[in-house]
Design an enzyme around this catalytic site. Sequence first.
Site, PDB file in Angstrom:
ATOM      1  NE  ARG A  58      -3.165   0.406   3.089  1.00  0.00           N
ATOM      2  CZ  ARG A  58      -2.714   0.603   4.340  1.00  0.00           C
ATOM      3  NH1 ARG A  58      -2.123   1.748   4.671  1.00  0.00           N
ATOM      4  NH2 ARG A  58      -2.864  -0.325   5.251  1.00  0.00           N
ATOM      5  CE1 TYR A 111     -11.347  15.292 -15.374  1.00  0.00           C
ATOM      6  CE2 TYR A 111     -11.340  14.982 -13.001  1.00  0.00           C
ATOM      7  CZ  TYR A 111     -11.591  14.506 -14.267  1.00  0.00           C
ATOM      8  OH  TYR A 111     -12.076  13.247 -14.434  1.00  0.00           O
ATOM      9  CG  ASP A 180      -4.100  18.614 -13.159  1.00  0.00           C
ATOM     10  OD1 ASP A 180      -3.408  18.066 -14.046  1.00  0.00           O
ATOM     11  OD2 ASP A 180      -5.189  18.157 -12.777  1.00  0.00           O
ATOM     12  CE  LYS A 205      -7.861  11.719 -17.990  1.00  0.00           C
ATOM     13  NZ  LYS A 205      -8.045  12.907 -17.214  1.00  0.00           N
TER      14      LYS A 205
HETATM   15  C1  PLP Z   1      -8.602  13.259 -15.990  1.00  0.00           C
HETATM   16  C2  PLP Z   1      -8.092  14.406 -15.198  1.00  0.00           C
HETATM   17  C3  PLP Z   1      -8.009  14.345 -13.794  1.00  0.00           C
HETATM   18  C4  PLP Z   1      -8.495  13.143 -13.010  1.00  0.00           C
HETATM   19  O1  PLP Z   1      -7.704  12.029 -13.248  1.00  0.00           O
HETATM   20  P1  PLP Z   1      -8.242  10.515 -13.151  1.00  0.00           P
HETATM   21  O2  PLP Z   1      -7.045   9.717 -13.529  1.00  0.00           O
HETATM   22  O3  PLP Z   1      -9.395  10.397 -14.093  1.00  0.00           O
HETATM   23  O4  PLP Z   1      -8.664  10.314 -11.732  1.00  0.00           O
HETATM   24  C5  PLP Z   1      -7.466  15.436 -13.140  1.00  0.00           C
HETATM   25  N1  PLP Z   1      -7.035  16.529 -13.795  1.00  0.00           N
HETATM   26  C6  PLP Z   1      -7.125  16.628 -15.137  1.00  0.00           C
HETATM   27  C7  PLP Z   1      -6.642  17.865 -15.806  1.00  0.00           C
HETATM   28  C8  PLP Z   1      -7.649  15.581 -15.886  1.00  0.00           C
HETATM   29  O5  PLP Z   1      -7.732  15.685 -17.211  1.00  0.00           O
END
Ligand code: PLP
Length: 398
Positions: A58, A111, A180, A205
């Site tokens: 974990r 997001y 982010d 992504k």
């Molecule tokens: C998709 C996304 C998230 C969330 O990520 P997950 O892997 O779906 O939990 C956060 N920030 C941005 C900019 C995103 O495109």
Amino acid sequence: MSNGKAQFATRAVHSDTPDPGTGAHITPIYQTSTYAYGSFDRGAGLFDRSEQGFVYSRVGNPTTHKLELVMADLEGAEAAVAFSSGMAAISALTVSVLSSGDHVLVLGPLYGGTESLFEDTLARFGITSSHVTEAELEEALARGAAMLYLETPTNPTLQIRDLARIGRLAREHGVLSVADNTFSTPWLTRPLEHGIDVVVHSGTKYLGGHGDAMGGIVAGSTELMGQVRLEGLRHFGGTPGPLESHLFLRGIKTLPIRMERHCENAAALAGVLESHPAVARVHYPGLRSHPGHEVAARQMKAFGGMVSIELRGGRDAARTFLDSLRVFTQAVSLGDVASLATHPATTTHSVVPVEVRERLGVSESLVRLSVGIEDVRDLEGDLARALGAVEAVHAHAA
Ligand SMILES: *Cc1c(COP(=O)(O)O)cnc(C)c1O
């Protein structure tokens, strides 16, 4: 020529170093939950931290550890912690560093999941947040805050945040800044180099890049990442599986060449779309018409693989356009090698109140394109056909 540290693309490819135990060229998938202490005294030492080593998956696993080292290196961070999704990473960071009574400044739009984490979930625990614009930022920072949170480029209208200015202002006021970096990836932008304190990612992504794994990353100082591991990861348990960590390690090796193609294709399509009569507006930081173009040129290596367009004709035009696509797939998510298209107003942003949506520029005619790495001629042909269908419907209606 570089002296010492290899260039980014080389480091991305060479991220796997031979496994010390076996010489395996690729880091093995350590599919294990626990680790033998070896002796009573070593077990005690691992728990009082006089000994270093893996104890329980974990909080640490050798495959995942490798991914953390690679991401820290590529972001130029002292350390990184990997998670089972982007939201696991973001929520773990916030609960690790924020306390009841703290205030978060948000340079939105964010997001949707992050927006609602601040607005709904953290608010119930006495952590408040407010949206500020870049123009209001200095005054807001002077009033005091525990964290400043932003994304660049933003979703779905691809606004650009000036990282150097924001990072400097946040430091002057002693506020922890968090970016982010999902849309840019460290290949295009490294926020820490611009004075931002912490980077978060949805690895789901571009880092994974093949649409087959969920994951997240937080990167920053050793001290802060220790706190994130011991609280956010240990207590909330959003740990990636070792197979996912392997998929991210594999994806990251081709990140630079994938990003090059994503950016090249997106730039070509943005140019074509800008002059199409069925398109009212194109949002792409690489276009000179984009308000953030100059800042983007300063802080990004290229302008990314995301393009948003506003069609003439509202929701009906968007429906006709999306239903006419054959190469692009209608689906959420982004950063996949395959091209994806979404209608934010009825999908990702459908829960956002209409007034807020309009303020954010998420109109009924807005379509978001995640441009993949296919042959650009096929992508261009697909968009041209779908725009043709929009025009045909319009001509018919008119
Ligand atoms: C998709 C996304 C998230 C969330 O990520 P997950 O892997 O779906 O939990 C956060 N920030 C941005 C900019 C995103 O495109």
